[in-house]
Design a protein around this motif. Sequence first.
Motif, PDB file in Angstrom:
ATOM      1  N   ALA A 394       0.833  -1.206   0.000  1.00  0.00           N
ATOM      2  CA  ALA A 394       0.000   0.000   0.000  1.00  0.00           C
ATOM      3  C   ALA A 394       0.870   1.260   0.000  1.00  0.00           C
ATOM      4  N   GLY A 395       1.929   1.242   0.806  1.00  0.00           N
ATOM      5  CA  GLY A 395       2.833   2.400   0.867  1.00  0.00           C
ATOM      6  C   GLY A 395       3.545   2.613  -0.459  1.00  0.00           C
ATOM      7  N   SER A 396       3.860   1.524  -1.157  1.00  0.00           N
ATOM      8  CA  SER A 396       4.526   1.650  -2.451  1.00  0.00           C
ATOM      9  C   SER A 396       3.576   2.231  -3.495  1.00  0.00           C
ATOM     10  N   ILE A 397       2.307   1.788  -3.479  1.00  0.00           N
ATOM     11  CA  ILE A 397       1.312   2.406  -4.373  1.00  0.00           C
ATOM     12  C   ILE A 397       1.327   3.912  -4.153  1.00  0.00           C
ATOM     13  N   ALA A 398       1.247   4.294  -2.875  1.00  0.00           N
ATOM     14  CA  ALA A 398       1.198   5.722  -2.535  1.00  0.00           C
ATOM     15  C   ALA A 398       2.445   6.451  -3.015  1.00  0.00           C
ATOM     16  N   ALA A 399       3.613   5.852  -2.815  1.00  0.00           N
ATOM     17  CA  ALA A 399       4.869   6.511  -3.178  1.00  0.00           C
ATOM     18  C   ALA A 399       4.953   6.763  -4.689  1.00  0.00           C
ATOM     19  N   PHE A 400       4.489   5.783  -5.498  1.00  0.00           N
ATOM     20  CA  PHE A 400       4.498   5.999  -6.949  1.00  0.00           C
ATOM     21  C   PHE A 400       3.396   6.972  -7.355  1.00  0.00           C
ATOM     22  N   GLU A 401       2.274   6.944  -6.666  1.00  0.00           N
ATOM     23  CA  GLU A 401       1.185   7.856  -7.031  1.00  0.00           C
ATOM     24  C   GLU A 401       1.530   9.304  -6.737  1.00  0.00           C
ATOM     25  N   VAL A 402       2.134   9.559  -5.587  1.00  0.00           N
ATOM     26  CA  VAL A 402       2.425  10.964  -5.266  1.00  0.00           C
ATOM     27  C   VAL A 402       3.705  11.434  -5.952  1.00  0.00           C
ATOM     28  N   GLY A 403       4.486  10.507  -6.516  1.00  0.00           N
ATOM     29  CA  GLY A 403       5.692  10.917  -7.235  1.00  0.00           C
ATOM     30  C   GLY A 403       6.927  10.941  -6.355  1.00  0.00           C
ATOM     31  N   SER A 404       6.859  10.258  -5.223  1.00  0.00           N
ATOM     32  CA  SER A 404       8.059  10.174  -4.398  1.00  0.00           C
ATOM     33  C   SER A 404       9.005   9.112  -4.972  1.00  0.00           C
ATOM     34  N   LEU A 405       8.477   8.156  -5.712  1.00  0.00           N
ATOM     35  CA  LEU A 405       9.299   7.182  -6.448  1.00  0.00           C
ATOM     36  C   LEU A 405       8.992   7.274  -7.943  1.00  0.00           C
ATOM     37  N   GLN A 406       9.990   6.961  -8.752  1.00  0.00           N
ATOM     38  CA  GLN A 406       9.874   6.936 -10.211  1.00  0.00           C
ATOM     39  C   GLN A 406      10.308   5.555 -10.699  1.00  0.00           C
ATOM     40  N   LEU A 407      10.035   5.258 -11.970  1.00  0.00           N
ATOM     41  CA  LEU A 407      10.556   4.007 -12.539  1.00  0.00           C
ATOM     42  C   LEU A 407      11.225   4.341 -13.873  1.00  0.00           C
ATOM     43  N   PHE A 408      12.547   4.199 -13.903  1.00  0.00           N
ATOM     44  CA  PHE A 408      13.293   4.562 -15.112  1.00  0.00           C
ATOM     45  C   PHE A 408      13.771   3.325 -15.874  1.00  0.00           C
ATOM     46  N   GLN A 409      13.577   3.351 -17.182  1.00  0.00           N
ATOM     47  CA  GLN A 409      14.247   2.405 -18.078  1.00  0.00           C
ATOM     48  C   GLN A 409      15.255   3.208 -18.886  1.00  0.00           C
ATOM     49  N   VAL A 410      16.516   2.828 -18.794  1.00  0.00           N
ATOM     50  CA  VAL A 410      17.579   3.563 -19.495  1.00  0.00           C
ATOM     51  C   VAL A 410      18.263   2.625 -20.492  1.00  0.00           C
TER      52      VAL A 410
END
Lengths: 437, 437
Positions: A394-410
């Motif tokens: 649940a906390g991870s959902i929140a972190a990605f939703e509010v933009g505290s975490l990102q997901l980068f493909q480089v």
Amino acid sequence: MRSSTVKKATNPPPDKEPGYLSLPVEGQAVDREPHSYERWLITKLLRMTGSPPIAFKLWNNDVVAPETGYPKYTLSVKDPRALFSLVTNPNLAFGDLYSAGRLDVDNNLPDLMAELYRSIHRAREDWPKWLEALWRTPPPRSSSVEDARDNIHHHYDLGNRFYQLWLDRAEMQYTCAYYERPDLTLEQAQLAKLEHVCRKLRLKPGQTVIEAGCGWGGLARYMARHYGVRVQAYNISREQVAYARAEARRQGLEHRIEYIDDDYRNLSGQCDAFVSIGMLEHVGKENYPQLAELIRRSLKPNGLALLHSIGRNRPMLMNTWIEKRIFPGAYPPSLSEFLSICESGNFSVLDVENLRLHYAQTLKHWLERFEQHRDDVTAMYDEHFTRAWRLYLAGSIAAFEVGSLQLFQVLFTRADNHQLPQSRCDIYQSAAAPAND
Amino acid sequence: MRSSTVKKATNPPPDKEPGYLSLPVEGQAVDREPHSYERWLITKLLRMTGSPPIAFKLWNNDVVAPETGYPKYTLSVKDPRALFSLVTNPNLAFGDLYSAGRLDVDNNLPDLMAELYRSIHRAREDWPKWLEALWRTPPPRSSSVEDARDNIHHHYDLGNRFYQLWLDRAEMQYTCAYYERPDLTLEQAQLAKLEHVCRKLRLKPGQTVIEAGCGWGGLARYMARHYGVRVQAYNISREQVAYARAEARRQGLEHRIEYIDDDYRNLSGQCDAFVSIGMLEHVGKENYPQLAELIRRSLKPNGLALLHSIGRNRPMLMNTWIEKRIFPGAYPPSLSEFLSICESGNFSVLDVENLRLHYAQTLKHWLERFEQHRDDVTAMYDEHFTRAWRLYLAGSIAAFEVGSLQLFQVLFTRADNHQLPQSRCDIYQSAAAPAND
């Protein structure tokens, strides 16, 4: 993010640090009234966290409402010591207390977490120095070759049966899926992710791929099956490697895939494509130059490399509770920290894509299935484990939703590779997801 | 890279620094034989630059061949002082001597430059400290608000008639085109670039765009014409702004576009999209935080921003001759320097694309047309100017081909924008280039 745990109490993993994974002390049954200074502490706590719309329900059922606005959520605090922990060390205590059932939430957990993150994010700009110091985030533990095994064992060797309960049934992907359409199922979106990665790497039959950190081996099998390549896939999670090998045999792909139970730092050989999905979070910033050198050594002159990792908009330490209880050694890099790998290896960055909201959606699908199987999980482990995992998802959902975490493909290549894809058109010529599950 | 000059000798621009834009002294006619130490210097020079396959032809027609291998190119040195300049300060002297006709090349100039770049790049890893010091690259000059006007005037106010000779006839684009197919004409590829940028910004009718550094205004007109948006476009090149305004009137677009003759740092107002194509090279690293703050101030909550700039794989100073004679103040950032703009503005990076080889192709098209019009150029300026420009275009082709320069397009948004494009599929749903010119 590939696998996680608050370890089953009856079977503790190697304990490297005092207090590492120790469960919070039990609360004592309380029948006394709250003191006035305890109410004052809650008011203070709410103010310091930016006055989120949250009411506190105390052990005697008294409610302390926020000073302004109507509360959307109620947080129940079951004993005075829980309250004290929460005020003095909220980063760690929130998770520990929730896991132990000494803190509870009456409503949608991901939404409450998102509300809290947003509120704290705004409020912390005005925090006094003493509060920053009191609520500080410690740095992640070591990810040296010796420690990495313990770190990974802690999370990924929880038991394949556990992950099978709630990961996709297509390829057991414990990383961000790719929802090219918002209505995709988890299975479709995970297969779309694998396809998307293969397309970015422009794989051709007969090529050689090295994969660092292969999870249950799904990407390696997808590549071998759909692109006719040979894959060497490294992983230090024994349970995952065992599963991956069995599955490759079952699918008749063992002649094309070698799953290697070893640290990625021991890899050797040359490849046309280097890929690592969801491992960089565990690598540790101090090991980036080594990773760069390793890719440099193994990538053929015109080879392409793709790293996929949770990241940040700016450098920031991992949430304390996640790092201590769920992901030992985890550190999601900012994009410029991430790209220091490319600069130190003298690589040329070709393509960066941010899939932040795709991870929120992936986690929602995971949490939904997790909740459907929560009794099975509790039977396998215990209630504490189930609650810790619910909070983590649940906390991870929140972190990605509010933009505290990102997901980068480089995607990157050697600086002197001049055989570059003409454009990215080829990646998008047809849907990446299969039409049906 | 939007416009450039080695200034016409009869009409010098404001001279801010001693020696700035001063032309190299003329060589003296020489009829003597080369001394043996002059031959020794050439052998040394060849060795220090990694033994490229280049022979030197001296003023008396003697040839000094490389120690090993068969020479593919011949470099003619017309007088002993030219040789001495080349050995002591090659970064600046090569360009100055070539422009003055005291150094000449018998063959394909871009290929020779590429060969030289590759060779020097390998060799410089073994350079002794004294050589690094002797051949050092000085830092770029200031890009403060006061100096920027001179810097830009120097390059972009050369005369629209000059650029019209060899830029695309569609929209006078003096930045990297987008060859989604390798066989596109320059006009098609420049229109494809404009379309590609608009698609990345997900423009919708009625939206407001701010453009910093608008060149001859082609992007603003394209956006207004094809996407029905309103554009405020800033530029401090007076000649370009005059052209842009006239062209917007001619096309009946003046009600949708305001071309503003002012520094981007004075911009105000709010926008749905912020775009800057080929200006960042001139901004100067020290001004990045200010640019970030500016975008932060002007971008609406769900707005998207796109910066397009020449860049590097690693931090490195601009070639001395280019910075001194062609682009005062120019500095192409490494990607992590580039992204420091996003970190300091608390933006979230959504998409990075590297179009390196597209710029090599663009420059080839430019050089081809430039050569077709070289007599016109010499009539407008002089032979020195024509040679300097040929070298600049040829050297730039080489720099993009060997990978010493990159071209990055970076799309980003506010960290708290949650209305993100689902994927990049929409950018690729149809060809970006028009079917016919």
